[in-house]
Design a protein around this motif. Structure first.
Motif, PDB file in Angstrom:
ATOM      1  N   TRP A  96     -49.564 -31.297  54.053  1.00  0.00           N
ATOM      2  CA  TRP A  96     -50.508 -30.215  53.759  1.00  0.00           C
ATOM      3  C   TRP A  96     -50.264 -29.677  52.347  1.00  0.00           C
ATOM      4  O   TRP A  96     -51.211 -29.526  51.565  1.00  0.00           O
ATOM      5  N   LEU A  97     -49.018 -29.374  52.029  1.00  0.00           N
ATOM      6  CA  LEU A  97     -48.707 -28.820  50.706  1.00  0.00           C
ATOM      7  C   LEU A  97     -49.006 -29.823  49.591  1.00  0.00           C
ATOM      8  O   LEU A  97     -49.527 -29.449  48.535  1.00  0.00           O
ATOM      9  N   LEU A  98     -48.694 -31.084  49.818  1.00  0.00           N
ATOM     10  CA  LEU A  98     -49.018 -32.106  48.817  1.00  0.00           C
ATOM     11  C   LEU A  98     -50.528 -32.243  48.649  1.00  0.00           C
ATOM     12  O   LEU A  98     -51.026 -32.425  47.524  1.00  0.00           O
ATOM     13  N   TRP A 151     -62.591 -32.218  51.191  1.00  0.00           N
ATOM     14  CA  TRP A 151     -61.224 -32.719  51.261  1.00  0.00           C
ATOM     15  C   TRP A 151     -60.338 -31.685  51.948  1.00  0.00           C
ATOM     16  O   TRP A 151     -59.541 -32.023  52.841  1.00  0.00           O
ATOM     17  N   LEU A 152     -60.487 -30.423  51.569  1.00  0.00           N
ATOM     18  CA  LEU A 152     -59.709 -29.358  52.201  1.00  0.00           C
ATOM     19  C   LEU A 152     -60.069 -29.207  53.682  1.00  0.00           C
ATOM     20  O   LEU A 152     -59.192 -28.972  54.520  1.00  0.00           O
ATOM     21  N   ALA A 153     -61.335 -29.338  54.015  1.00  0.00           N
ATOM     22  CA  ALA A 153     -61.757 -29.233  55.412  1.00  0.00           C
ATOM     23  C   ALA A 153     -61.110 -30.340  56.256  1.00  0.00           C
ATOM     24  O   ALA A 153     -60.638 -30.083  57.370  1.00  0.00           O
ATOM     25  N   VAL A 190     -57.426 -29.522  56.696  1.00  0.00           N
ATOM     26  CA  VAL A 190     -57.225 -28.498  57.725  1.00  0.00           C
ATOM     27  C   VAL A 190     -57.229 -29.151  59.103  1.00  0.00           C
ATOM     28  O   VAL A 190     -56.410 -28.820  59.968  1.00  0.00           O
ATOM     29  N   LYS A 191     -58.141 -30.077  59.329  1.00  0.00           N
ATOM     30  CA  LYS A 191     -58.198 -30.790  60.611  1.00  0.00           C
ATOM     31  C   LYS A 191     -56.947 -31.647  60.807  1.00  0.00           C
ATOM     32  O   LYS A 191     -56.417 -31.743  61.921  1.00  0.00           O
ATOM     33  N   MET A 192     -56.464 -32.279  59.743  1.00  0.00           N
ATOM     34  CA  MET A 192     -55.234 -33.056  59.838  1.00  0.00           C
ATOM     35  C   MET A 192     -54.081 -32.144  60.228  1.00  0.00           C
ATOM     36  O   MET A 192     -53.297 -32.450  61.126  1.00  0.00           O
ATOM     37  N   ARG A 193     -53.994 -31.005  59.603  1.00  0.00           N
ATOM     38  CA  ARG A 193     -52.918 -30.050  59.885  1.00  0.00           C
ATOM     39  C   ARG A 193     -52.982 -29.575  61.339  1.00  0.00           C
ATOM     40  O   ARG A 193     -51.962 -29.293  61.950  1.00  0.00           O
ATOM     41  N   ALA A 194     -54.187 -29.503  61.880  1.00  0.00           N
ATOM     42  CA  ALA A 194     -54.375 -29.091  63.274  1.00  0.00           C
ATOM     43  C   ALA A 194     -54.080 -30.223  64.257  1.00  0.00           C
ATOM     44  O   ALA A 194     -54.132 -30.006  65.466  1.00  0.00           O
ATOM     45  N   GLY A 195     -53.796 -31.416  63.758  1.00  0.00           N
ATOM     46  CA  GLY A 195     -53.405 -32.513  64.630  1.00  0.00           C
ATOM     47  C   GLY A 195     -54.495 -33.502  64.968  1.00  0.00           C
ATOM     48  O   GLY A 195     -54.341 -34.298  65.897  1.00  0.00           O
ATOM     49  N   VAL A 213     -56.409 -40.392  59.374  1.00  0.00           N
ATOM     50  CA  VAL A 213     -56.908 -41.701  58.933  1.00  0.00           C
ATOM     51  C   VAL A 213     -57.765 -41.545  57.677  1.00  0.00           C
ATOM     52  O   VAL A 213     -57.631 -42.318  56.719  1.00  0.00           O
ATOM     53  N   VAL A 214     -58.646 -40.547  57.668  1.00  0.00           N
ATOM     54  CA  VAL A 214     -59.504 -40.313  56.499  1.00  0.00           C
ATOM     55  C   VAL A 214     -58.644 -40.015  55.267  1.00  0.00           C
ATOM     56  O   VAL A 214     -58.876 -40.569  54.190  1.00  0.00           O
ATOM     57  N   LEU A 215     -57.648 -39.143  55.419  1.00  0.00           N
ATOM     58  CA  LEU A 215     -56.784 -38.810  54.278  1.00  0.00           C
ATOM     59  C   LEU A 215     -55.933 -40.010  53.863  1.00  0.00           C
ATOM     60  O   LEU A 215     -55.651 -40.188  52.669  1.00  0.00           O
TER      61      LEU A 215
END
Length: 154
Positions: A21-23, A77-79, A82-87, A93-95
Motif C-alpha cells: 500500500w505504501l509503495l 489506480w488508488l481505487a 484500496v480494494k487490494m488493501r481490503a483483501g 492481480v490488476v496491480l
C-alpha cells in the motif's frame, strides 16, 4: 515472515499488504511529480516543446487534457489499491499486471531517452520501478493468506 499476529483471524492486515500500500502511494505521488517536472521544470519542458509546435493555446489545452487523463488514471489506480488493501484478490492481480507493465515501460524509456539532464531518465522511471516493487509484497506468503481469507465480493 508471517505478517502481523493473527492477521487471518483478527482482520489485521499483514505488514506485507501495508508495505505494498505504501509503495503504491509513493508510486502514485511519484507519477504526478514526474508529470509536473516533465511538463514545467525539466528542460526541454513539455510545455515548451508543445508551444513551439502547436502554439500557446493548443499547448495549454494539450497539457490540461494530459493532466486530466493522468488524474483519472491515478484515481483509478488508488481505487484498485484500496480494494487490494481490503483483501480483494482481483485487485492484487490488476496491480501485479500494472507493475509488470511499468517495469517494461521503465526498461523501454531508459533505452530511448536522449535529451534533458543526465539524471532525468532515472528520476522519470523511478515511479515505474516503485510500482513494480509494490507487487512483490502482495505475493509473499502472509499476503497470499490474507487474500485467501477474504470473502469474494467487489
Amino acid at each position: 515472515m508471517t505478517g502481523t499476529a493473527g492477521s487471518s483471524t483478527t482482520g489485521a492486515r499483514p505488514k506485507e499488504i501495508e508495505a505494498a500500500w505504501l509503495l503504491t502511494l509513493a508510486a502514485v505521488v511519484g507519477q504526478a511529480v514526474v508529470w509536473v517536472l516533465g511538463a514545467f521544470v525539466v528542460d526541454p519542458t513539455g510545455l515548451d516543446d508543445m508551444t513551439s509546435v502547436s502554439g500557446a493555446d493548443a499547448a495549454a489545452r494539450q497539457l490540461a487534457l494530459s493532466g486530466g487523463v493522468l488524474a483519472v488514471v491515478l484515481a483509478g489506480w488508488l481505487a484498485v489499491a484500496v480494494k487490494m488493501r481490503a483483501g480483494r484478490g482481483w485487485a492484487r492481480v490488476v496491480l501485479g499486471f500494472a507493475g509488470a507493465l511499468c517495469l517494461v515501460a521503465a526498461a523501454t524509456d531508459f533505452s530511448m531517452s536522449g535529451t534533458g539532464p543526465a539524471a532525468w531518465p532515472l528520476l522519470a522511471c523511478l515511479p515505474d520501478l516503485v510500482t513494480a516493487a509494490a507487487v512483490v509484497p502482495m505475493f509473499l506468503p502472509a499476503a497470499r493468506r490474507h487474500f485467501q481469507a477474504r470473502p469474494r465480493r467487489a
